[in-house]
Scaffold this motif. Structure first.
Motif, short mmCIF file in Angstrom:
data_model
loop_
_atom_site.label_atom_id
_atom_site.label_comp_id
_atom_site.label_asym_id
_atom_site.label_seq_id
_atom_site.Cartn_x
_atom_site.Cartn_y
_atom_site.Cartn_z
N GLN A 203 -9.62 39.26 29.23
CA GLN A 203 -8.25 39.54 29.65
C GLN A 203 -7.27 38.60 28.96
N LEU B 123 -4.26 39.74 26.47
CA LEU B 123 -2.88 39.38 26.78
C LEU B 123 -2.27 38.59 25.63
N LEU C 149 -5.54 44.74 30.08
CA LEU C 149 -4.13 44.37 30.23
C LEU C 149 -3.64 44.64 31.65
N GLU D 101 -2.23 41.77 34.03
CA GLU D 101 -0.87 41.88 34.56
C GLU D 101 -0.87 41.86 36.08
#
Length: 248
Positions: free
Chosen positions: A184, A188, A223, A227
């Protein structure tokens, strides 16, 4: 204490310094100091770049319609002073000072009015992006500050929150990013680096997935999870930023 980082992105023709930086990608500006009172603002900036870029920057700083950090698009009538403290082929140190008029406003002035004094300001500029880093007390009302600033910025620039964390020199509280998996974090980082979160986007999800050599669905999932984690932490830890929503 908290660290609050956000960025302004100036549209063409709305800020002469941003226009010069956009035309000279080798150039950048960082603040050495920035100070504000209710009546005035003064700062020292350190610029690097080619000799031609620095000459253009100096001219932009001396533009009669430009006062450093003033958010008023039309000439505000402020008495602005610009002094070059140091100049060499690839470095420029600029001092700016201005007395505020009735129509003048700026990021530091909005911060002073909404958050009080004692704030530390740090800035960095490249292209049309103007990043602000504020160090302030943990109970500062950031929601009111950001709402007011958004009104003052108006249509001349976009605004983006980049980071809001506790200042923790002992490292006793894990950073928000530490809750993300390595996959992740990598997704990002790549999305930010390649402009996926810019407005308008500089890269779409399919192209970004190709660059990372992962399926589009996998990248999208990573993503979304990243998030969601950051957004949940943001809301849980910073309730002062939660907007009040009115329902008809």
């Amino acid at each position: 204490m908290r660290e609050f980082v956000f960025a302004l992105s100036y549209d063409p023709g709305t800020n002469p310094v941003a226009d010069v930086l956009a035309e000279n990608p080798d150039a950048s500006i960082r603040s050495l100091s920035c100070h504000v009172t209710e009546e005035s603002l003064w700062r020292v900036d350190y610029a690097t770049g080619s000799a031609d870029a620095l000459a253009e920057l100096e001219s932009a700083y001396r533009d009669a319609t430009y006062c450093a950090d003033c958010l008023v698009r039309d000439h505000c009538g402020a008495d602005c002073e610009v002094q070059i403290l140091h100049r060499c082929p690839d470095e420029l140190v600029v001092y700016t000072y201005w007395d505020r008029t009735d129509v003048c406003t700026s990021v530091p002035h909005v911060a002073l009015e909404e958050l009080g004094d004692g704030i530390i300001f740090e800035t960095y500029r490249e292209a049309r992006r103007y990043r602000w880093r504020l160090i302030l007390t943990s109970d500062a009302p950031l929601s009111a500050f950001f709402d007011t600033l958004e009104d003052e910025v108006g249509a001349c620039a976009g605004m983006e929150v980049l980071r809001l964390t506790e200042v923790d020199p002992d490292g006793s509280h894990p950073a928000q990013r530490d809750r993300l998996s390595p996959e992740q974090r990598a997704a990002l980082d790549a999305a930010v680096e390649h402009g996926y979160y810019e407005t308008p986007r500089e890269i779409d999800l399919d192209t970004l997935a190709d660059r990372l050599d992962v399926p589009r669905s996998t990248l999208s999932y990573r993503l979304r999870r990243a998030e969601a984690t950051l957004a949940t932490d943001f809301v849980d830890r910073e309730s002062s930023l939660t907007p009040t929503v009115s329902h008809p």
